[in-house]
Design a protein around this motif. Structure first.
Motif, PDB file in Angstrom:
ATOM      1  N   ARG A 340     -43.542 -16.086  -0.061  1.00 42.78           N
ATOM      2  CA  ARG A 340     -44.954 -16.394  -0.316  1.00 42.78           C
ATOM      3  C   ARG A 340     -45.858 -15.186  -0.079  1.00 42.78           C
ATOM      4  NH1 ARG A 340     -42.084 -20.610   0.493  1.00 42.78           N
ATOM      5  NH2 ARG A 340     -42.683 -22.668  -0.274  1.00 42.78           N
ATOM      6  N   GLY A 341     -45.259 -14.022   0.120  1.00 45.03           N
ATOM      7  CA  GLY A 341     -46.027 -12.786   0.197  1.00 45.03           C
ATOM      8  C   GLY A 341     -46.455 -12.367   1.576  1.00 45.03           C
ATOM      9  N   TYR A 342     -46.037 -13.072   2.623  1.00 46.51           N
ATOM     10  CA  TYR A 342     -46.454 -12.719   3.978  1.00 46.51           C
ATOM     11  C   TYR A 342     -45.563 -11.608   4.525  1.00 46.51           C
ATOM     12  CZ  TYR A 342     -49.574 -16.712   4.072  1.00 46.51           C
ATOM     13  OH  TYR A 342     -50.595 -17.585   3.804  1.00 46.51           O
ATOM     14  N   ARG A 343     -46.197 -10.677   5.250  1.00 44.89           N
ATOM     15  CA  ARG A 343     -45.482  -9.570   5.868  1.00 44.89           C
ATOM     16  C   ARG A 343     -45.300  -9.850   7.355  1.00 44.89           C
ATOM     17  NH1 ARG A 343     -49.200  -4.645   4.483  1.00 44.89           N
ATOM     18  NH2 ARG A 343     -50.738  -6.120   5.287  1.00 44.89           N
ATOM     19  N   PHE A 344     -44.322  -9.182   7.951  1.00 42.75           N
ATOM     20  CA  PHE A 344     -43.976  -9.453   9.334  1.00 42.75           C
ATOM     21  C   PHE A 344     -44.078  -8.179  10.171  1.00 42.75           C
ATOM     22  CE2 PHE A 344     -41.025 -12.290   6.814  1.00 42.75           C
ATOM     23  CZ  PHE A 344     -41.885 -13.372   6.841  1.00 42.75           C
ATOM     24  N   SER A 345     -44.265  -8.401  11.461  1.00 42.28           N
ATOM     25  CA  SER A 345     -44.266  -7.332  12.446  1.00 42.28           C
ATOM     26  C   SER A 345     -43.404  -7.764  13.614  1.00 42.28           C
ATOM     27  CB  SER A 345     -45.699  -7.039  12.911  1.00 42.28           C
ATOM     28  OG  SER A 345     -45.703  -6.147  14.017  1.00 42.28           O
ATOM     29  N   ILE A 346     -42.793  -6.801  14.294  1.00 39.59           N
ATOM     30  CA  ILE A 346     -41.996  -7.104  15.479  1.00 39.59           C
ATOM     31  C   ILE A 346     -42.556  -6.305  16.643  1.00 39.59           C
ATOM     32  CG2 ILE A 346     -39.920  -7.658  14.183  1.00 39.59           C
ATOM     33  CD1 ILE A 346     -38.810  -4.951  14.865  1.00 39.59           C
ATOM     34  N   ASP A 347     -42.563  -6.942  17.817  1.00 42.19           N
ATOM     35  CA  ASP A 347     -43.009  -6.279  19.032  1.00 42.19           C
ATOM     36  C   ASP A 347     -41.982  -6.539  20.136  1.00 42.19           C
ATOM     37  OD1 ASP A 347     -43.458  -8.940  19.497  1.00 42.19           O
ATOM     38  OD2 ASP A 347     -45.498  -8.726  20.230  1.00 42.19           O
ATOM     39  N   HIS A 348     -42.337  -6.183  21.356  1.00 42.43           N
ATOM     40  CA  HIS A 348     -41.415  -6.295  22.498  1.00 42.43           C
ATOM     41  C   HIS A 348     -40.105  -5.569  22.196  1.00 42.43           C
ATOM     42  CE1 HIS A 348     -44.303  -9.478  23.487  1.00 42.43           C
ATOM     43  NE2 HIS A 348     -43.885  -9.388  24.729  1.00 42.43           N
ATOM     44  N   VAL A 349     -40.216  -4.383  21.614  1.00 43.86           N
ATOM     45  CA  VAL A 349     -39.030  -3.572  21.338  1.00 43.86           C
ATOM     46  C   VAL A 349     -38.606  -2.885  22.634  1.00 43.86           C
ATOM     47  CG1 VAL A 349     -38.143  -1.612  20.026  1.00 43.86           C
ATOM     48  CG2 VAL A 349     -39.704  -3.231  18.951  1.00 43.86           C
ATOM     49  N   ASP A 361     -35.414  -5.724   4.422  1.00 41.23           N
ATOM     50  CA  ASP A 361     -34.957  -6.825   3.574  1.00 41.23           C
ATOM     51  C   ASP A 361     -35.510  -8.165   4.047  1.00 41.23           C
ATOM     52  OD1 ASP A 361     -33.550  -5.014   2.098  1.00 41.23           O
ATOM     53  OD2 ASP A 361     -31.635  -5.358   3.105  1.00 41.23           O
ATOM     54  N   ARG A 362     -35.750  -8.294   5.335  1.00 42.76           N
ATOM     55  CA  ARG A 362     -36.310  -9.552   5.863  1.00 42.76           C
ATOM     56  C   ARG A 362     -37.819  -9.644   5.661  1.00 42.76           C
ATOM     57  NH1 ARG A 362     -32.881 -12.302   9.500  1.00 42.76           N
ATOM     58  NH2 ARG A 362     -30.978 -11.164  10.017  1.00 42.76           N
ATOM     59  N   GLY A 363     -38.474  -8.545   5.266  1.00 40.56           N
ATOM     60  CA  GLY A 363     -39.917  -8.572   5.038  1.00 40.56           C
ATOM     61  C   GLY A 363     -40.730  -7.929   6.136  1.00 40.56           C
ATOM     62  N   VAL A 364     -40.083  -7.235   7.079  1.00 39.38           N
ATOM     63  CA  VAL A 364     -40.807  -6.573   8.170  1.00 39.38           C
ATOM     64  C   VAL A 364     -41.483  -5.317   7.628  1.00 39.38           C
ATOM     65  CG1 VAL A 364     -40.572  -5.424  10.404  1.00 39.38           C
ATOM     66  CG2 VAL A 364     -39.237  -7.482   9.907  1.00 39.38           C
ATOM     67  N   ARG A 365     -42.762  -5.169   7.919  1.00 40.19           N
ATOM     68  CA  ARG A 365     -43.518  -4.006   7.460  1.00 40.19           C
ATOM     69  C   ARG A 365     -44.164  -3.226   8.617  1.00 40.19           C
ATOM     70  NH1 ARG A 365     -40.662  -4.900   4.185  1.00 40.19           N
ATOM     71  NH2 ARG A 365     -40.971  -5.406   1.986  1.00 40.19           N
ATOM     72  N   PHE A 366     -44.078  -3.748   9.840  1.00 44.34           N
ATOM     73  CA  PHE A 366     -44.627  -3.057  10.998  1.00 44.34           C
ATOM     74  C   PHE A 366     -43.669  -3.232  12.172  1.00 44.34           C
ATOM     75  CE2 PHE A 366     -48.224  -4.311   8.385  1.00 44.34           C
ATOM     76  CZ  PHE A 366     -48.968  -3.148   8.314  1.00 44.34           C
ATOM     77  N   ILE A 367     -43.507  -2.174  12.949  1.00 39.82           N
ATOM     78  CA  ILE A 367     -42.700  -2.215  14.170  1.00 39.82           C
ATOM     79  C   ILE A 367     -43.538  -1.614  15.285  1.00 39.82           C
ATOM     80  CG2 ILE A 367     -40.659  -1.334  15.340  1.00 39.82           C
ATOM     81  CD1 ILE A 367     -39.140  -1.440  12.807  1.00 39.82           C
ATOM     82  N   LYS A 368     -43.749  -2.396  16.346  1.00 41.30           N
ATOM     83  CA  LYS A 368     -44.509  -1.924  17.497  1.00 41.30           C
ATOM     84  C   LYS A 368     -43.534  -1.465  18.571  1.00 41.30           C
ATOM     85  CE  LYS A 368     -48.613  -4.829  16.924  1.00 41.30           C
ATOM     86  NZ  LYS A 368     -49.467  -5.845  17.582  1.00 41.30           N
ATOM     87  N   VAL A 369     -43.645  -0.215  18.934  1.00 42.20           N
ATOM     88  CA  VAL A 369     -42.786   0.380  19.960  1.00 42.20           C
ATOM     89  C   VAL A 369     -43.690   0.894  21.075  1.00 42.20           C
ATOM     90  CG1 VAL A 369     -41.043   2.112  20.461  1.00 42.20           C
ATOM     91  CG2 VAL A 369     -41.081   1.005  18.225  1.00 42.20           C
ATOM     92  N   PRO A 370     -43.390   0.577  22.326  1.00 46.21           N
ATOM     93  CA  PRO A 370     -44.219   1.110  23.422  1.00 46.21           C
ATOM     94  C   PRO A 370     -44.224   2.639  23.404  1.00 46.21           C
ATOM     95  CG  PRO A 370     -42.801  -0.655  24.210  1.00 46.21           C
ATOM     96  CD  PRO A 370     -42.359  -0.356  22.809  1.00 46.21           C
ATOM     97  N   ARG A 396     -39.205   5.351   4.914  1.00 50.69           N
ATOM     98  CA  ARG A 396     -38.373   5.279   3.709  1.00 50.69           C
ATOM     99  C   ARG A 396     -38.180   3.850   3.247  1.00 50.69           C
ATOM    100  NH1 ARG A 396     -33.565   9.280   5.862  1.00 50.69           N
ATOM    101  NH2 ARG A 396     -34.894  11.080   6.346  1.00 50.69           N
ATOM    102  N   TYR A 397     -38.276   2.912   4.146  1.00 51.05           N
ATOM    103  CA  TYR A 397     -38.091   1.499   3.804  1.00 51.05           C
ATOM    104  C   TYR A 397     -39.414   0.734   3.796  1.00 51.05           C
ATOM    105  CZ  TYR A 397     -33.191   2.557   4.690  1.00 51.05           C
ATOM    106  OH  TYR A 397     -31.931   3.110   4.656  1.00 51.05           O
ATOM    107  N   GLY A 398     -40.536   1.451   3.785  1.00 48.75           N
ATOM    108  CA  GLY A 398     -41.838   0.790   3.702  1.00 48.75           C
ATOM    109  C   GLY A 398     -42.298   0.154   4.992  1.00 48.75           C
ATOM    110  N   ILE A 399     -41.846   0.654   6.138  1.00 50.94           N
ATOM    111  CA  ILE A 399     -42.208   0.098   7.439  1.00 50.94           C
ATOM    112  C   ILE A 399     -43.061   1.112   8.183  1.00 50.94           C
ATOM    113  CG2 ILE A 399     -41.342  -0.829   9.623  1.00 50.94           C
ATOM    114  CD1 ILE A 399     -38.794  -1.609   8.206  1.00 50.94           C
TER     115      ILE A 399
END
Length: 505
Positions: A340-349, A361-370, A396-399
């Protein structure tokens, strides 16, 4: 096919030869054999004559077009030669212009390099002065309070958030003054049963508050996103942080209801923000337990489907551990959101063992790293990739890589070498409570007149940059009152640094 004229000519030649044989037989008195020989010879002569005449006609008919074609070829060759000369002249001009442009670019790059070195030296000097001032003005307990604030912003204990009053925090919009927190924070840990009771009561009475913390671009420090952080209030209007109630809510199966209410608030905030700035976005935290709850996820999916137009600006955020341990049902539900076009972010890395291809591939576009994890040299050897190369690999993967928990200017300077595009932390602004437009402030046991800033006044179009907030902000008002000239000079120096780092934008 043989033409009719050819058949007619052949018949005529046969008739002429036969007539000649008959005439020779009748007049000259030759016998039949001699007459036939004469007729056959005449027929042969006529056939040869006709063949030669036809060949001559064909040559004359073909010779004209061949001559025309030859003349056309000659003209075309002449035009091609002319175009070749013009093209050579154009190439010579382009080569000369390219050489001149390269020289100008080299000169500009040299000047930019010199300016970059000057800006870096200025930033280091400002950071050294800030640290020196902080060492003279900060009480001994200030660093511990600042650290506890940082953990509260990312779901830590609620008591830490009281260490920095929001009145001392920089406002996101320069023309909107910062306001105090609407309630007092809980000072002590609650028992699990009390936390669960507070969660249930908050869901029933809609006492789930939304706090916004900006994500800024580096090094320009322009506000690009806001992260929505949820807090709940008990019956005494004391705040309970996310890390204190998430475990109890997930155990009781209530996390889906909390996520729905938070998602509704995020959409309301986003709709008001994009009216003033279409480039703004909101990070909305979502629990992995909600993905596994079929009933709750179906309601969330229906709501997100109805607001699908906001998908490019609404980023759903999950914990890194949750994405690593997805069940088949959770994976399917996550794919439904991505469709449905929603993008994802992950935190607590917690480590840099990141599979960029799988996350993309899962749709993640942001990664938060301390920021501490990126700059920790002792943990570099255990990572799959050097932190300095992480941003390039993810790109390279759009993240996009987001450095979070930034608390000092020196950290920002070190992160510039890692090509980090976005930053988040108490250096820029702490999470600030917001209330919907047009609603009255809720009563507070501590300060009845305190309320979060009105969303109608949160003019993101004017939020060109966020001024850095150093750690000893609690003592800053007193120091500025004692020496207003020095406080003004520090603010002017920081504003100039932000403008220079931001470039022409």
């Amino acid at each position: 096919m043989i033409r009719v004229s050819t058949i007619f000519i052949a018949i005529c030649m046969v008739l002429i030869a036969a007539s000649l044989g008959f005439v020779v037989h009748s007049v000259a008195g030759l016998n039949q054999s001699e007459s036939a020989i004469v007729a056959l010879a005449a027929l042969t002569f006529l056939v040869l004559y006709n063949a030669v005449a036809m060949r001559l006609r064909e040559r004359s008919a073909v010779g004209g077009p061949i001559a025309d074609l030859s003349r056309g070829t000659t003209d075309l060759a002449r035009q091609v030669a002319e175009f070749g000369r013009r093209l050579a002249a154009v190439e010579h001009r382009v080569a000369s212009l390219d050489t001149a442009s390269q020289e100008r670019v080299q000169v500009a790059l040299g000047e930019i390099g010199e300016l970059g070195g000057l800006v870096r030296q200025l930033a280091i000097s400002v950071a050294a002065h800030d640290d020196a001032i902080a060492g003279r003005l900060t009480p001994p307990a200030a660093p511990a309070n600042d650290t506890s604030q940082h953990h509260q912003a990312h779901g830590g204990s609620p008591g830490a958030a009281a260490a920095v009053p929001l009145a001392a925090a920089p406002s996101v919009a320069p023309d909107v003054p910062a306001q105090s927190a609407p309630v007092q924070l809980a000072a002590a840990q609650l028992a699990p049963a009390q936390v669960l009771a507070a969660v249930k009561a908050a869901i029933e009475t809609n006492r789930i508050d939304l706090y916004l913390q900006p994500l800024v671009t580096l090094p320009q420090r322009k506000v690009r996103f806001y992260e929505a952080v949820s807090r709940i209030r008990d019956d005494r209007d004391q705040l309970i942080g996310a890390e204190e109630f998430i475990a109890a809510a997930e155990g009781a199966g209530l996390m889906g209801q909390i996520d729905r209410q938070v998602m509704l608030r995020c959409v309301q905030v986003l709709r008001r923000l994009i009216v003033r700035n279409n480039d703004i976005g909101v990070f909305c935290n979502m629990s992995g337990a909600t993905l596994g709850d079929a009933a709750s996820f179906a309601q969330c999916l229906d709501f997100l489907e109805a607001n699908r137009v906001l998908a490019p600006s609404l980023v759903l955020e999950f914990k890194h551990a949750a994405l690593r341990s997805l069940t088949p049902l959770q994976t399917e539900n996550l794919a439904a959101l991505a469709q449905r076009g929603y993008r994802f972010s992950i935190d607590h890395v917690t480590d840099l063992r990141i599979d960029a291809r799988d996350l993309a591939d899962r749709g993640v576009r942001f990664i938060k790293v301390p920021a501490s994890l990126l700059l920790d040299q002792s943990r570099t050897s255990a990572a799959d990739i050097h932190p300095a190369d992480l941003s390039d690999l993810l790109g390279r993967y759009g993240i996009d890589l987001v450095a979070e928990r930034i608390e000092g200017e020196r950290t920002v300077l070190d992160l510039l070498d890692y090509d980090v595009r976005f930053g988040q932390g108490f250096l820029f602004a702490p999470p600030r409570p917001l209330r919907p437009e047009g609603t009255e402030a809720r009563p507070s046991a501590a300060r009845p007149d305190a309320a979060g800033p009105d969303l109608a006044k949160l003019d993101t179009a004017k939020a060109e940059s966020v001024r850095p907030q150093t750690r000893p902000e609690a003592a800053a008002p007193a120091s500025r009152a004692a020496d207003p000239g020095r406080g003004d000079s520090i603010r002017v120096g920081k504003a100039a640094l932000a403008r220079r780092a931001g470039g022409p934008n």
